[in-house]
Design a protein around this motif. Structure first.
Motif, PDB file in Angstrom:
ATOM      1  N   THR A  36       5.769   2.644   7.362  1.00  0.00           N
ATOM      2  CA  THR A  36       6.346   3.962   7.634  1.00  0.00           C
ATOM      3  C   THR A  36       5.275   4.854   8.230  1.00  0.00           C
ATOM      4  O   THR A  36       4.077   4.717   7.909  1.00  0.00           O
ATOM      5  CB  THR A  36       6.904   4.598   6.346  1.00  0.00           C
ATOM      6  N   THR A  37       5.686   5.796   9.082  1.00  0.00           N
ATOM      7  CA  THR A  37       4.704   6.654   9.763  1.00  0.00           C
ATOM      8  C   THR A  37       5.378   7.886  10.352  1.00  0.00           C
ATOM      9  O   THR A  37       6.602   7.925  10.532  1.00  0.00           O
ATOM     10  CB  THR A  37       3.988   5.878  10.880  1.00  0.00           C
ATOM     11  N   HIS A  38       4.538   8.900  10.636  1.00  0.00           N
ATOM     12  CA  HIS A  38       4.969  10.067  11.423  1.00  0.00           C
ATOM     13  C   HIS A  38       4.320  10.065  12.805  1.00  0.00           C
ATOM     14  O   HIS A  38       4.591  10.942  13.615  1.00  0.00           O
ATOM     15  CB  HIS A  38       4.552  11.366  10.710  1.00  0.00           C
ATOM     16  N   LEU A  39       3.473   9.100  13.078  1.00  0.00           N
ATOM     17  CA  LEU A  39       2.621   9.153  14.260  1.00  0.00           C
ATOM     18  C   LEU A  39       3.359   8.651  15.500  1.00  0.00           C
ATOM     19  O   LEU A  39       3.885   7.540  15.515  1.00  0.00           O
ATOM     20  CB  LEU A  39       1.357   8.312  14.026  1.00  0.00           C
ATOM     21  N   ASN A  40       3.355   9.462  16.551  1.00  0.00           N
ATOM     22  CA  ASN A  40       4.022   9.078  17.796  1.00  0.00           C
ATOM     23  C   ASN A  40       3.373   7.859  18.435  1.00  0.00           C
ATOM     24  O   ASN A  40       4.043   7.060  19.100  1.00  0.00           O
ATOM     25  CB  ASN A  40       3.999  10.242  18.789  1.00  0.00           C
ATOM     26  N   GLN A  41       2.047   7.707  18.247  1.00  0.00           N
ATOM     27  CA  GLN A  41       1.358   6.578  18.872  1.00  0.00           C
ATOM     28  C   GLN A  41       1.899   5.246  18.342  1.00  0.00           C
ATOM     29  O   GLN A  41       2.017   4.275  19.091  1.00  0.00           O
ATOM     30  CB  GLN A  41      -0.154   6.677  18.610  1.00  0.00           C
ATOM     31  N   LEU A  42       2.259   5.196  17.055  1.00  0.00           N
ATOM     32  CA  LEU A  42       2.820   3.968  16.494  1.00  0.00           C
ATOM     33  C   LEU A  42       4.245   3.729  16.986  1.00  0.00           C
ATOM     34  O   LEU A  42       4.667   2.584  17.172  1.00  0.00           O
ATOM     35  CB  LEU A  42       2.788   4.022  14.961  1.00  0.00           C
ATOM     36  N   LEU A  60       4.009  -4.252   2.938  1.00  0.00           N
ATOM     37  CA  LEU A  60       4.722  -2.970   2.912  1.00  0.00           C
ATOM     38  C   LEU A  60       3.685  -1.859   2.905  1.00  0.00           C
ATOM     39  O   LEU A  60       2.910  -1.729   1.954  1.00  0.00           O
ATOM     40  CB  LEU A  60       5.605  -2.885   1.662  1.00  0.00           C
ATOM     41  N   LEU A  61       3.660  -1.060   3.956  1.00  0.00           N
ATOM     42  CA  LEU A  61       2.652  -0.009   4.132  1.00  0.00           C
ATOM     43  C   LEU A  61       3.337   1.340   4.256  1.00  0.00           C
ATOM     44  O   LEU A  61       4.185   1.533   5.139  1.00  0.00           O
ATOM     45  CB  LEU A  61       1.809  -0.280   5.388  1.00  0.00           C
ATOM     46  N   ASP A  62       2.947   2.280   3.405  1.00  0.00           N
ATOM     47  CA  ASP A  62       3.561   3.610   3.409  1.00  0.00           C
ATOM     48  C   ASP A  62       2.631   4.622   4.052  1.00  0.00           C
ATOM     49  O   ASP A  62       1.447   4.710   3.693  1.00  0.00           O
ATOM     50  CB  ASP A  62       3.869   4.017   1.964  1.00  0.00           C
ATOM     51  N   GLU A  63       3.167   5.399   5.005  1.00  0.00           N
ATOM     52  CA  GLU A  63       2.413   6.455   5.708  1.00  0.00           C
ATOM     53  C   GLU A  63       1.123   5.904   6.296  1.00  0.00           C
ATOM     54  O   GLU A  63       0.024   6.431   6.069  1.00  0.00           O
ATOM     55  CB  GLU A  63       2.117   7.637   4.770  1.00  0.00           C
ATOM     56  N   LEU A  64       1.254   4.840   7.087  1.00  0.00           N
ATOM     57  CA  LEU A  64       0.095   4.228   7.728  1.00  0.00           C
ATOM     58  C   LEU A  64      -0.568   5.223   8.678  1.00  0.00           C
ATOM     59  O   LEU A  64       0.094   5.840   9.505  1.00  0.00           O
ATOM     60  CB  LEU A  64       0.547   2.978   8.504  1.00  0.00           C
ATOM     61  N   GLY A  65      -1.884   5.347   8.540  1.00  0.00           N
ATOM     62  CA  GLY A  65      -2.645   6.240   9.419  1.00  0.00           C
ATOM     63  C   GLY A  65      -2.753   7.648   8.905  1.00  0.00           C
ATOM     64  O   GLY A  65      -3.340   8.509   9.573  1.00  0.00           O
ATOM     65  N   GLY A  66      -2.221   7.935   7.719  1.00  0.00           N
ATOM     66  CA  GLY A  66      -2.291   9.283   7.173  1.00  0.00           C
ATOM     67  C   GLY A  66      -3.583   9.529   6.427  1.00  0.00           C
ATOM     68  O   GLY A  66      -4.390   8.632   6.200  1.00  0.00           O
ATOM     69  N   GLY A  67      -3.796  10.788   6.034  1.00  0.00           N
ATOM     70  CA  GLY A  67      -4.939  11.146   5.191  1.00  0.00           C
ATOM     71  C   GLY A  67      -6.222  11.407   5.937  1.00  0.00           C
ATOM     72  O   GLY A  67      -7.271  11.571   5.305  1.00  0.00           O
ATOM     73  N   THR A  68      -6.178  11.435   7.272  1.00  0.00           N
ATOM     74  CA  THR A  68      -7.404  11.708   8.040  1.00  0.00           C
ATOM     75  C   THR A  68      -7.023  12.363   9.358  1.00  0.00           C
ATOM     76  O   THR A  68      -5.852  12.740   9.561  1.00  0.00           O
ATOM     77  CB  THR A  68      -8.178  10.391   8.283  1.00  0.00           C
ATOM     78  N   ASP A  69      -7.985  12.514  10.261  1.00  0.00           N
ATOM     79  CA  ASP A  69      -7.719  13.110  11.571  1.00  0.00           C
ATOM     80  C   ASP A  69      -6.574  12.352  12.251  1.00  0.00           C
ATOM     81  O   ASP A  69      -6.601  11.115  12.317  1.00  0.00           O
ATOM     82  CB  ASP A  69      -8.982  13.023  12.432  1.00  0.00           C
ATOM     83  N   ASP A 103       0.891  -1.169   0.000  1.00  0.00           N
ATOM     84  CA  ASP A 103       0.000   0.000   0.000  1.00  0.00           C
ATOM     85  C   ASP A 103       0.924   1.213   0.000  1.00  0.00           C
ATOM     86  O   ASP A 103       1.316   1.729   1.048  1.00  0.00           O
ATOM     87  CB  ASP A 103      -0.916  -0.010   1.223  1.00  0.00           C
ATOM     88  N   ILE A 104       1.309   1.626  -1.195  1.00  0.00           N
ATOM     89  CA  ILE A 104       2.294   2.692  -1.364  1.00  0.00           C
ATOM     90  C   ILE A 104       1.722   3.743  -2.297  1.00  0.00           C
ATOM     91  O   ILE A 104       1.142   3.423  -3.332  1.00  0.00           O
ATOM     92  CB  ILE A 104       3.614   2.142  -1.967  1.00  0.00           C
ATOM     93  N   GLY A 105       1.893   5.007  -1.936  1.00  0.00           N
ATOM     94  CA  GLY A 105       1.489   6.086  -2.827  1.00  0.00           C
ATOM     95  C   GLY A 105       0.081   6.579  -2.558  1.00  0.00           C
ATOM     96  O   GLY A 105      -0.613   6.142  -1.644  1.00  0.00           O
ATOM     97  N   ASP A 106      -0.369   7.512  -3.419  1.00  0.00           N
ATOM     98  CA  ASP A 106      -1.660   8.184  -3.272  1.00  0.00           C
ATOM     99  C   ASP A 106      -2.709   7.413  -4.067  1.00  0.00           C
ATOM    100  O   ASP A 106      -2.575   7.232  -5.272  1.00  0.00           O
ATOM    101  CB  ASP A 106      -1.536   9.615  -3.805  1.00  0.00           C
ATOM    102  N   ALA A 141      -4.405   3.055  12.639  1.00  0.00           N
ATOM    103  CA  ALA A 141      -3.120   2.480  12.231  1.00  0.00           C
ATOM    104  C   ALA A 141      -2.621   1.492  13.275  1.00  0.00           C
ATOM    105  O   ALA A 141      -2.116   0.418  12.937  1.00  0.00           O
ATOM    106  CB  ALA A 141      -2.102   3.593  12.018  1.00  0.00           C
ATOM    107  N   ALA A 142      -2.751   1.833  14.543  1.00  0.00           N
ATOM    108  CA  ALA A 142      -2.306   0.931  15.601  1.00  0.00           C
ATOM    109  C   ALA A 142      -3.105  -0.362  15.579  1.00  0.00           C
ATOM    110  O   ALA A 142      -2.552  -1.457  15.738  1.00  0.00           O
ATOM    111  CB  ALA A 142      -2.443   1.630  16.957  1.00  0.00           C
ATOM    112  N   ALA A 143      -4.407  -0.251  15.353  1.00  0.00           N
ATOM    113  CA  ALA A 143      -5.244  -1.451  15.310  1.00  0.00           C
ATOM    114  C   ALA A 143      -4.858  -2.338  14.122  1.00  0.00           C
ATOM    115  O   ALA A 143      -4.819  -3.575  14.235  1.00  0.00           O
ATOM    116  CB  ALA A 143      -6.719  -1.051  15.232  1.00  0.00           C
TER     117      ALA A 143
END
Length: 769
Positions: A461-467, A427-436, A392-395, A444-446
């Motif tokens: 890959t992620t920017h989220l501190n929770q992950l 392979l997951l890119d920017e998991l949890g992005g695109g929403t609140d 799951d890569i890209g837009d 994403a954690a679930a």
């Protein structure tokens, strides 16, 4: 969602094409295919698909490694290009089908290539048995030789292809020559106003004709075969040459029949070998495919990875993105190692830090390896063979499908969660992005926990501190980050496993010139929890930077010490070499001294023998006394020469070894001479009035000098016997003494001493009167 590899029952070509496109798999294959020598070999590489069976993958990579080693060490293999034989094979499969000259020439070229490749492969049977196994049975050489003899490189059948064809072409040439000559004659007899300005014999409708002005048509009876574009010129076959033209057509038909007979004969000769032709052709293409993969492995300096089942450990060492490496970009190698029980990696770090590149690199390395291509990895790499790879890569935004970015990601995640199991790579890119962010982090954690329970190998890959916190608190889930230089705010693209990375969002915004009041308010609005996590990560980075600087200093100091040790070793070796040279010089000087001593003794011996000869020939007492004086003088000169030699050697620090002092007349221990009483034997009692020398411990050249000197002294002292102690040992010195004594004319005889007097360790010498 896509599946890259699998058994026929699980492989989904449609879905796989989507994933391979996301990974840019086709571009990577094209890089490998550039190393092929033929278009067919290149096409074969570009059509390779990943395999899902570990044993098959292992065998493919082992074969590539064998050929890479051969090319690197001996360069013994170079495939030859072959043309596409699919049309030729189809013609041969058709009963009565005949190959034209160009097709036969292509077949001949392919047959030569098959024989050459087969021969090369068979030479590798000992060093590269897997590569040699590509060899197959090919058509016999006489088939290629037959085509070579009959068909020109441009596909024209040679005159000598058959006797019938040769005769037919000779008749054709002769008839054409007569016809053209006759037409030229008739053209030359035309009046100037009947012929055109550039009139010459030409060909129209398969018949040879002459051009005439339209108004002159009645003056040249014959058949009109055409006219010029303006209609002013007619092309006429005169009636007188029509029959000759017919003869020419008959000759052409005969030549065509004989040519076809040759082509048919060659086609029929090839038809029984169609299966071998196809097998040999495929062998050449497969060899070129393998050659391209081996050359790629050498060019990329790749090391063949170990492969195992999907559940086996993952360890990518020195991995590089294949496309970055091929484009000549500064690809920073990365290490990604998962220990037993670790199945999930959360990769964090700032934007443009290389997270997506890392994700694609892992997918491409796995896909290429499963396709039988050694990917750009270092030694110690271990790769599981996955049944499927999900990405799951890209837009995923799509206006046509009414999908937002978030909706596209959710659809992909849904499909993955339905099908994924422990034999897959995700392979997951920017998991949890695109929403609140809060909802996105929870979702994403679930998803990560659900995947973790199903045990596929997952990299997200992620920017989220929770992950990041999830990875820190969950067994089997590990943090990793792409390094970012906090001072220069530039990525280093180094993968750091075991620690999360900061996003550096505010720092990058500050560097890009966002107003300070905006940044200050942004920092104030950042939740306390997020600020504390960033502060902890910042402190970790500061400490790691300090530790890294210290390690660099230690490395520099270690290198300096190693250089000093190397210098000391070099000086020690130099001193050892000098010492060895001095010892060699001393040995040479000692050898020279011994040689000089030997020459002195031999010269003295010569003078003594001359004097003894004079003494034996003496006719009166006065002459005898003179001879005796000369003998004594020679002995004295010998002693003086030896003394001088010893003195010179002593001054230079040398030692002349082997200087025994025989008990001879004139010495304090000399015995009075007595009359001789016969030859000695092993059981005789030796008189006490004998001289004795001891040769034990001497080398042969030293012992010889001692024996000569002792014989000289014994003769001067008029001794009847000489006792030589040489010891028993190996018997070599005893044999040498016997050889010297046998050659000396002053020796009347010699024998070993009696047992009580030394036995085989002593030789008793009887001297002549």
């Amino acid at each position: 969602m896509t599946r890259v590899a699998g058994t026929p029952s699980s492989f989904d070509p449609v879905a796989a094409s989507h994933t391979l496109a996301e990974l840019e798999y086709d571009r990577a294959l094209a890089v490998v295919a550039r190393h092929a020598v033929s278009e067919l070999g290149s096409e074969s590489v570009r059509s390779r698909m990943p395999l899902a069976e570990a044993g098959a993958v292992r065998e493919e990579l082992a074969t590539v490694s064998e050929l890479s080693l051969e090319l690197h060490e001996r360069g013994r293999f170079a495939p030859r290009p072959v043309p596409d034989l699919s049309g030729i094979l189809k013609t041969l499969e058709t009963a009565g089908g005949v190959l034209d000259g160009q097709a036969l020439r292509e077949l001949g070229s392919a047959l030569e290539a098959m024989l050459d490749v087969q021969g090369q492969l068979r030479t590798l049977e000992e060093d590269a048995p897997r590569v040699a196994a590509l060899a197959t049975e090919v058509p016999p050489r006489h088939l290629a030789d037959g085509i070579e003899r009959a068909v020109e490189p441009d596909g024209r059948v040679k005159d000598d292809a058959s006797p019938q064809l040769k005769r037919a072409r000779r008749r054709l040439r002769d008839t054409r020559k007569r016809l053209i000559a006759e037409l030229e004659r008739r053209l030359g007899r035309l009046a100037p106003h009947d012929r055109t300005g550039d009139a010459e014999v030409t060909l129209r409708g398969g018949r040879y004709v002459i051009p005439l002005r339209r108004e002159s048509r009645s003056r040249v009876p014959g058949i009109v075969h055409g006219e010029s574009g303006s209609g002013a010129t007619l092309f006429v076959e005169p009636a007188e040459v029509v029959e000759l033209g017919n003869d020419l057509n008959a000759c052409e038909a005969e030549e065509a029949r004989e040519t076809l007979a040759v082509l048919r004969g060659l086609s029929e000769a090839a038809r029984p070998h169609a299966n071998r032709i196809e097998a040999g052709w495929r062998m050449c293409v497969a060899a070129d495919d393998l050659y391209a993969r081996a050359r790629y492995a050498l060019a990329a300096e790749s090391h063949p990875p170990e492969v195992g089942s999907a559940a086996s450990p993952l360890a990518i060492r020195g991995g590089c993105h294949p496309l970055l490496l091929a484009d000549g970009d500064a690809a920073v190698p990365f290490d990604l190692v998962l220990q037993d029980g670790e199945t999930t990696v959360v990769v964090s770090g700032p934007n443009a830090g290389g997270k997506t590149v890392l994700l694609k690199a892992v997918g491409l390395i796995s896909a290429l390896a499963q396709a039988g291509i050694v990917p750009p990895v270092g030694p110690g790499t271990r790769l599981p063979v996955y049944r499927r790879i999900f990405t799951d890569i890209g837009d995923h935004q799509s206006i046509d499908a009414s999908l937002s970015t978030f909706s596209g990601h959710v659809a992909a995640l849904k499909a993955i969660l339905i099908e994924v199991d422990g034999e897959d790579l995700v392979l997951l890119d920017e998991l949890g992005g695109g929403t609140d962010p809060i909802e996105g982090a929870s979702l994403a954690a679930a998803v990560l926990l659900a995947l973790h329970r199903r045990t596929p190998r997952t990299i997200a890959t992620t920017h989220l501190n929770q992950l990041k916190e999830l990875a820190a608190d969950t067994g089997g889930v590990v943090n990793a980050s792409l390094e970012f230089d906090g001072e220069t705010l530039a990525p280093t693209y180094r993968l750091l496993q075991g620690k999360p990375g900061r996003s550096y969002g505010l720092a990058i915004a500050r560097r890009l010139g966002l107003p300070s009041e905006v940044l200050a308010q942004a920092e104030a609005l950042t939740p306390e929890h997020a600020r504390s996590v960033d502060a902890i990560l910042e402190e970790l980075e500061r400490r790691e930077a300090a530790l890294s600087r210290r390690e660099d200093e230690v490395a520099v100091e270690s290198a300096r010490l190693e250089q000093l040790q190397e210098t000391a070793r070099a000086k020690g070796e130099e001193l050892a070499q000098r010492s060895a040279a001095l010892e060699s010089q001393e040995r040479e000087a000692e050898r020279t001294g011994r040689e000089q001593a030997r020459r002195f003794l031999l010269e003295a011996r010569r003078r003594v023998e001359e004097a003894l000869g004079t003494a034996r020939a003496a006719v009166n007492e006065a002459t005898a006394k003179e001879a005796r004086r000369l003998v004594e003088q020679g002995v004295t000169q010998e002693a003086e020469a030896l003394a001088k030699l010893e003195e010179e050697a002593s001054k230079k620090g040398w030692k002349v070894r082997g200087r025994g002092k025989p008990n001879v007349a004139g010495s304090p221990h000399a015995a009075p001479s007595i009359r001789r009483s016969g030859r000695p034997d092993a059981h005789s009692v030796i008189p006490e009035t004998t001289s004795e020398i001891d040769l034990r411990g001497m080398r042969a050249e030293e012992a010889e000098a001692e024996v000569i000197a002792a014989l000289d002294a014994a003769v001067v002292a008029d001794l009847p016997f000489l006792r030589i102690i040489h010891g028993k040992g190996t018997g070599a010195l005893r044999a040498a003494v016997r050889e010297w004594l046998a050659a000396d004319q002053r020796v009347a005889g010699f024998a070993l001493a009696a047992p009580e007097q030394g036995g085989s360790g002593v030789t008793i010498v009887e001297l002549r009167a």
